[in-house]
Design a protein around this motif. Structure first.
Motif, PDB file in Angstrom:
ATOM      1  N   LEU A  15       0.829  -1.215   0.000  1.00  9.27           N
ATOM      2  CA  LEU A  15       0.000   0.000   0.000  1.00  9.27           C
ATOM      3  C   LEU A  15       0.861   1.261   0.000  1.00  9.27           C
ATOM      4  O   LEU A  15       0.577   2.221  -0.727  1.00  9.27           O
ATOM      5  N   ASP A  47      -4.583   9.866   0.202  1.00  3.03           N
ATOM      6  CA  ASP A  47      -5.821   9.584  -0.534  1.00  3.03           C
ATOM      7  C   ASP A  47      -5.666   8.325  -1.383  1.00  3.03           C
ATOM      8  O   ASP A  47      -6.548   7.461  -1.411  1.00  3.03           O
ATOM      9  N   ARG A  72      -3.535   5.910  -0.886  1.00  2.71           N
ATOM     10  CA  ARG A  72      -3.390   4.756  -0.002  1.00  2.71           C
ATOM     11  C   ARG A  72      -4.758   4.280   0.502  1.00  2.71           C
ATOM     12  O   ARG A  72      -5.032   3.075   0.568  1.00  2.71           O
ATOM     13  N   ALA A  73      -5.601   5.229   0.863  1.00  5.10           N
ATOM     14  CA  ALA A  73      -6.931   4.870   1.355  1.00  5.10           C
ATOM     15  C   ALA A  73      -7.751   4.174   0.277  1.00  5.10           C
ATOM     16  O   ALA A  73      -8.484   3.211   0.562  1.00  5.10           O
ATOM     17  N   ARG A  74      -7.620   4.633  -0.960  1.00  7.06           N
ATOM     18  CA  ARG A  74      -8.367   4.004  -2.055  1.00  7.06           C
ATOM     19  C   ARG A  74      -7.881   2.572  -2.292  1.00  7.06           C
ATOM     20  O   ARG A  74      -8.679   1.648  -2.445  1.00  7.06           O
ATOM     21  N   TYR A  75      -6.565   2.394  -2.316  1.00 10.19           N
ATOM     22  CA  TYR A  75      -6.030   1.047  -2.521  1.00 10.19           C
ATOM     23  C   TYR A  75      -6.395   0.118  -1.362  1.00 10.19           C
ATOM     24  O   TYR A  75      -6.622  -1.080  -1.560  1.00 10.19           O
ATOM     25  N   ALA A  76      -6.444   0.666  -0.156  1.00  7.05           N
ATOM     26  CA  ALA A  76      -6.746  -0.145   1.023  1.00  7.05           C
ATOM     27  C   ALA A  76      -8.176  -0.697   0.992  1.00  7.05           C
ATOM     28  O   ALA A  76      -8.479  -1.665   1.703  1.00  7.05           O
ATOM     29  N   GLN A  77      -9.031  -0.088   0.182  1.00  9.65           N
ATOM     30  CA  GLN A  77     -10.410  -0.575   0.058  1.00  9.65           C
ATOM     31  C   GLN A  77     -10.498  -1.813  -0.832  1.00  9.65           C
ATOM     32  O   GLN A  77     -11.554  -2.453  -0.895  1.00  9.65           O
ATOM     33  N   ASP A  78      -9.428  -2.139  -1.514  1.00  6.96           N
ATOM     34  CA  ASP A  78      -9.429  -3.303  -2.402  1.00  6.96           C
ATOM     35  C   ASP A  78      -8.156  -4.112  -2.171  1.00  6.96           C
ATOM     36  O   ASP A  78      -7.231  -4.109  -2.991  1.00  6.96           O
ATOM     37  N   LEU A  79      -8.107  -4.811  -1.033  1.00  5.98           N
ATOM     38  CA  LEU A  79      -6.917  -5.599  -0.714  1.00  5.98           C
ATOM     39  C   LEU A  79      -6.743  -6.776  -1.662  1.00  5.98           C
ATOM     40  O   LEU A  79      -5.640  -7.309  -1.806  1.00  5.98           O
ATOM     41  N   TYR A 102      -6.920  -6.506  -4.850  1.00  2.00           N
ATOM     42  CA  TYR A 102      -6.051  -5.955  -5.896  1.00  2.00           C
ATOM     43  C   TYR A 102      -4.603  -5.927  -5.408  1.00  2.00           C
ATOM     44  O   TYR A 102      -3.672  -6.269  -6.156  1.00  2.00           O
TER      45      TYR A 102
END
Length: 361
Positions: A97, A319, A321-328, A330
């Motif tokens: 992340l 921002d 990081r937060a978006r990527y964290a919603q789709d672990l 991926y």
């Protein structure tokens, strides 16, 4: 003179490495495709501002220049100075992340886990046969790690650490390794292992391994909020995942000095100067100009300037990081894809090693 002609940690060695690094930067600008980089981190916690300005920023720069990059998450090496690898899966995801948030592009940079590449780790045995116990024990990083170890007695893994790092670098035949000055002895041993393998098993053929160059970064030294070295384990760093409020709290508690007038003087005023430098890096300004703007307003104004600069600079990174964290899912796919690429590369290298050693049965 190359780093191979010096003792890695000496003044002469550092000067030679800096000169060579300047030459390498020019070569990278002219022909980035001739280079392959290996770099990475141990997954022992979230990355912080010291990592961002010290290594992540440079990795993104090399990626953008078109340099092929392998980014290793050295999960096996967490055990080097620990009895157990706690929260390892969480920390591995955190690293991916942080990489993505900082701008690492998995389409251009291969992100993979150390433990997921068996052929890489098979290189350790022949590599250990090429170095003596005395050479491993003299490594200054090993000495320091042993001195700082939290264990009552260090494991054998500690002594194999330099050879394992050589396997990390050479499995993909990297010819360029971005390092700090303190890592020069490690890279020197990697060059020694590559040279000895080629000499012992080359049979007059083309070398199996390149002797990788060190690319010394001009990374600034940022101190932690307590005035000591910035470290994940000390709790004295602002992580890339920290909220704006957490950042403000940490910076408010940062160590300064009694002098009200703010100046940039790293030798005489290390804590104040580190804060000034942090603001300057985030703002893209000269630290002396930042200090001059604050002047007689004191430490409170300095900390307010730093907090605003850091939060503004990190806002888009947080921002992302937060978006990527919603789709672990991926995030895990990126790691699986990177592991697959790294395994193909490592197997090809191991095949070359077996052919050179005449162990293809």
């Amino acid at each position: 003179m190359t780093t191979a002609e010096t003792t890695g940690g000496t003044t002469a060695g550092v000067l030679a490495a800096r000169q060579r690094s300047a030459e390498l930067e020019e070569l990278i600008r002219k022909d980035p495709g001739r280079f392959r980089v290996l770099t990475g981190d141990r997954p022992t916690g979230r990355l912080h501002l010291g990592h961002y300005f010290g290594t992540l920023h440079n990795r993104v720069r090399l990626q953008e220049l078109g340099v092929e990059t392998f980014l290793i998450i050295a999960d096996y090496q967490v055990l080097t100075d620990r009895d157990v690898a706690e929260r390892l899966d969480e920390y591995v995801e955190d690293l991916v992340l942080d990489y993505l948030a900082a701008g690492i592009d998995p389409e251009r940079t291969t992100i993979f886990a150390h433990s997921a590449v068996p052929a890489l780790n098979q290189l350790l045995l022949p590599f250990l046969s090429l170095v003596s116990v005395a050479e491993l024990g003299r490594n200054p990083t090993v000495k320091d790690e042993i001195a700082q170890s939290r264990q009552s007695a260090v494991s054998g893994l500690m002594f194999t650490y330099p050879a394992h790092q050589a396997a990390d670098i050479l499995f993909c035949k990297a010819n360029l390794v971005p390092v700090g000055q303190d890592q020069l002895p490690h890279l020197e041993l990697t060059r020694t292992i590559a040279r000895r393998f080629n000499d012992r098993y080359g049979n007059g053929a083309a070398p199996v391994f390149p002797e990788p160059d060190a690319l010394l970064s001009a990374a600034p030294l940022l101190l932690g909020t307590d005035g000591a070295k910035m470290s994940k384990s000390r709790g004295n760093a602002v992580s890339l995942a920290a909220t704006a409020d957490e950042t403000a709290r940490l910076i408010r508690g940062a160590k300064t000095d009694p002098e009200r007038h703010i100046t940039y003087d790293p030798a005489a005023r290390p804590e104040v100067s580190s804060l000034v430098l942090l603001a300057a890096l985030c703002l893209g300004r000269d630290p002396r100009d930042v200090a001059a703007d604050i002047g007689d307003k004191g430490a409170a104004a300095l900390k307010a300037t730093v907090t605003e600069a850091v939060n503004e600079h990190l806002a888009p990174i947080r921002d992302r990081r937060a978006r990527y964290a919603q789709d672990l899912g991926y995030v895990r796919r990126i790691l699986r894809d990177g592991n697959e690429i790294a395994n193909e590369v490592a197997q090809a290298t191991l095949d070359d090693v077996r052919a050179a050693m005449k162990t293809l049965y």
